[in-house]
Design an enzyme around this catalytic site. Sequence first.
Site, PDB file in Angstrom:
ATOM      1  N   VAL A 106       0.806  -1.228   0.000  1.00 34.79           N
ATOM      2  CA  VAL A 106       0.000   0.000   0.000  1.00 34.79           C
ATOM      3  C   VAL A 106       0.840   1.279   0.000  1.00 34.79           C
ATOM      4  CG1 VAL A 106      -2.033  -1.000   1.097  1.00 34.79           C
ATOM      5  CG2 VAL A 106      -0.213  -0.047   2.524  1.00 34.79           C
ATOM      6  N   TYR A 107       2.132   1.200   0.268  1.00 35.09           N
ATOM      7  CA  TYR A 107       2.918   2.427   0.334  1.00 35.09           C
ATOM      8  C   TYR A 107       2.969   3.084  -1.048  1.00 35.09           C
ATOM      9  CZ  TYR A 107       4.626   0.857   4.925  1.00 35.09           C
ATOM     10  OH  TYR A 107       4.728   0.435   6.229  1.00 35.09           O
ATOM     11  N   SER A 108       2.404   4.263  -1.117  1.00 34.25           N
ATOM     12  CA  SER A 108       2.281   4.991  -2.384  1.00 34.25           C
ATOM     13  C   SER A 108       1.666   4.112  -3.460  1.00 34.25           C
ATOM     14  CB  SER A 108       3.641   5.539  -2.844  1.00 34.25           C
ATOM     15  OG  SER A 108       4.099   6.535  -1.961  1.00 34.25           O
ATOM     16  N   SER A 109       0.689   3.295  -3.034  1.00 38.06           N
ATOM     17  CA  SER A 109      -0.048   2.417  -3.960  1.00 38.06           C
ATOM     18  C   SER A 109       0.872   1.545  -4.810  1.00 38.06           C
ATOM     19  CB  SER A 109      -0.960   3.264  -4.857  1.00 38.06           C
ATOM     20  OG  SER A 109      -1.923   3.944  -4.080  1.00 38.06           O
ATOM     21  N   GLY A 110       1.939   1.057  -4.198  1.00 31.88           N
ATOM     22  CA  GLY A 110       2.864   0.165  -4.893  1.00 31.88           C
ATOM     23  C   GLY A 110       4.126   0.834  -5.391  1.00 31.88           C
TER      24      GLY A 110
END
Length: 343
Positions: A76-80
């Site tokens: 999920v960090y920066s949506s991948g």
Amino acid sequence: MQAKFGTTPDKMDYVTLGRTGLKVSRIGLGCMTYGTAPAGDLKMGRHAWSLSEEDSQPFLRQALDLGINLFDTANVYSSGASEEVLGRFLKRNARREAVVVATKVHGVMRNEPNGRGLSRKAIFHEIDESLRRLGMDYVDLYQTHRWDYETPIEETLEALHEVVKSGKARYIGASSMYAWQFAKALCLAERRSWTRFVSMQNHYNLLYREEEREMMALCLAEGIGVIPWSPLARGRRKRPWKTEISKRSQSDQFGNGMYSRTEESDRKVVDRLGEVAERCGIPRAQIALAWMLGKPFITAPIVGATQPHHLKDAVAALSVRLTPEDNASLEEPYEPHPVLGFS
């Protein structure tokens, strides 16, 4: 061309992760800050303080130069984007066998019924997506980011077991949850002969010590490696109380929500940290991390870095030895907090 990482710098210490044979640096690099998601992407995966890929490179390079071999990210960090940035950097600058890559699964990745969680379907899909973004055949540590109340833990554990047996992950770990939940998961894995969690990444620092009540004792008894997140309370322990305004402090709703309800007691802890740091003549961050590293249940704090001194202070803390009196002074002002960070 830069030299590939693989030597052991003199200043770094390495320990085994729990009861495994896996050696990790005593400081891990948290990669949530690295990589920016496209505008309009999932809100959960975007942060106003995230760095571009270009701006992230010096900190990843510095981590290798300091001997850090543990790199922690999440889908999920920066949506991948964090996984992509980390994967591309390591492919150019490190041998795969020389680094330990950890990622996580649970959070919202798609706005659809099966776009999050720890179901068999979600886990099998997300491990493949994480490997694609990282550009790797396997991750060293695959972690459940939170507890999934909508999926039976038996389903989650069996799916994670199959991920390990398929060769897509070497070990599995967990993150913030109640001690009874973690104990249940460990017991079930043993009863069913499934792969067991080897690590716990939980919320722990001088401002939030509720994990000492049950979780840390459980991890110590069960041989679980503890790799805490937010060891510097999202920067609140690195400076005098409320003296610095950063982009993160202004926009980090999650972090602000965790520490806003206990401001007076937290201020006393931060003030005491400043007194000990002044007496020792070293930065506050080094004192705070040295206190944590002195705990017998701590393996490797996960430290974020957006300034060059962040990682230097973290590694320098490895050589700091606090006296019993220093530790007692740091801990004395603490008051109980609401249980936070499990959602």
